[in-house]
Design a protein around this motif. Sequence first.
Motif, short mmCIF file in Angstrom:
data_model
loop_
_atom_site.label_atom_id
_atom_site.label_comp_id
_atom_site.label_asym_id
_atom_site.label_seq_id
_atom_site.Cartn_x
_atom_site.Cartn_y
_atom_site.Cartn_z
N GLY A 40 8.31 7.49 -8.32
CA GLY A 40 6.99 6.94 -8.02
C GLY A 40 6.88 6.47 -6.59
O GLY A 40 5.88 6.74 -5.90
N THR A 41 7.90 5.80 -6.10
CA THR A 41 7.91 5.30 -4.72
C THR A 41 7.85 6.46 -3.73
O THR A 41 7.09 6.43 -2.77
CB THR A 41 9.18 4.46 -4.47
OG1 THR A 41 9.17 3.36 -5.39
CG2 THR A 41 9.25 3.95 -3.04
N ARG A 42 8.64 7.49 -4.00
CA ARG A 42 8.68 8.64 -3.09
C ARG A 42 7.37 9.44 -3.15
O ARG A 42 6.90 9.93 -2.11
CB ARG A 42 9.89 9.50 -3.42
CG ARG A 42 11.18 8.72 -3.11
CD ARG A 42 12.44 9.33 -3.67
NE ARG A 42 12.65 10.65 -3.11
CZ ARG A 42 13.12 11.66 -3.84
NH1 ARG A 42 13.43 11.51 -5.11
NH2 ARG A 42 13.32 12.83 -3.28
N LEU A 43 6.77 9.55 -4.33
CA LEU A 43 5.48 10.25 -4.43
C LEU A 43 4.38 9.48 -3.69
O LEU A 43 3.55 10.09 -3.02
CB LEU A 43 5.09 10.46 -5.89
CG LEU A 43 5.88 11.53 -6.64
CD1 LEU A 43 5.56 11.50 -8.13
CD2 LEU A 43 5.61 12.90 -6.05
N ARG A 44 4.37 8.15 -3.81
CA ARG A 44 3.39 7.36 -3.05
C ARG A 44 3.58 7.56 -1.55
O ARG A 44 2.61 7.66 -0.80
CB ARG A 44 3.50 5.88 -3.43
CG ARG A 44 2.76 5.54 -4.72
CD ARG A 44 2.73 4.05 -5.01
NE ARG A 44 4.03 3.52 -5.35
CZ ARG A 44 4.62 3.64 -6.54
NH1 ARG A 44 4.01 4.27 -7.51
NH2 ARG A 44 5.81 3.13 -6.76
N HIS A 45 4.85 7.62 -1.10
CA HIS A 45 5.11 7.84 0.33
C HIS A 45 4.62 9.22 0.77
O HIS A 45 3.99 9.35 1.83
CB HIS A 45 6.61 7.69 0.62
CG HIS A 45 6.97 7.89 2.05
ND1 HIS A 45 6.48 7.09 3.06
CD2 HIS A 45 7.75 8.82 2.65
CE1 HIS A 45 6.95 7.52 4.22
NE2 HIS A 45 7.71 8.57 4.00
N LEU A 46 4.86 10.23 -0.06
CA LEU A 46 4.36 11.58 0.25
C LEU A 46 2.84 11.57 0.35
O LEU A 46 2.27 12.13 1.31
CB LEU A 46 4.82 12.56 -0.83
CG LEU A 46 4.30 13.99 -0.72
CD1 LEU A 46 4.76 14.65 0.58
CD2 LEU A 46 4.73 14.80 -1.93
N LEU A 47 2.18 10.93 -0.59
CA LEU A 47 0.72 10.86 -0.56
C LEU A 47 0.22 10.10 0.67
O LEU A 47 -0.76 10.50 1.29
CB LEU A 47 0.19 10.21 -1.84
CG LEU A 47 -1.31 10.23 -2.02
CD1 LEU A 47 -1.86 11.64 -1.98
CD2 LEU A 47 -1.69 9.56 -3.33
N GLU A 48 0.92 9.03 1.03
CA GLU A 48 0.55 8.29 2.25
C GLU A 48 0.64 9.19 3.48
O GLU A 48 -0.22 9.14 4.36
CB GLU A 48 1.46 7.07 2.43
CG GLU A 48 1.19 5.95 1.46
CD GLU A 48 2.28 4.88 1.48
OE1 GLU A 48 3.22 4.97 2.30
OE2 GLU A 48 2.19 3.96 0.64
#
Length: 171
Positions: free
Chosen positions: A12-20
């Motif tokens: 989840g943390t890495r997906l949020r970073h990718l989206l950012e």
Amino acid sequence: MSDRAPGPELLGTRLRHLLELLDGDVAALYADLGLPGFRPRYTPVIRVLARTGPASIRDLAAATGVTHSAASQTVAQLTRDQLVTLAPGADARQRIVHLTERAESLLPVLDAEWSATTAAAARFEAELSYPLSRLVDEALDALRRRPMRQRIADVAPQLTAHHPDRDRAPD
């Protein structure tokens, strides 16, 4: 500290970073185009309304592949930014979303940006070992079939078992 790359525990943390990273650069492009504050999530809604005409929030959610709640939040932001207006629908609970003249005036720029972003996304995916858009579709389908909460309960039922304090009425 481990030299090992993060695994699924930080998904989840890495997906949020990718989206950012993805949305941040598109938002920066909008600022470069003279549209500071314009959000990447606006464009799909505006494009649907330009193509189909006024639509309900439910129809916009379906057309853009998001939840009703997410579409409603985006419409509220678009309304605040004077890009759409809301009118009552046939049903008192339904609201119909209309583009404003301001939004319509942005369509040529948004269409050009959309085309460029689509081409850039295709090139980005070509660099990957597996197309990200396909993987996202597969992940969404898997979670529709079996939500993450159920998957957690499968491996740790004690975390989702009945908790007496949670179900107790407030004092």
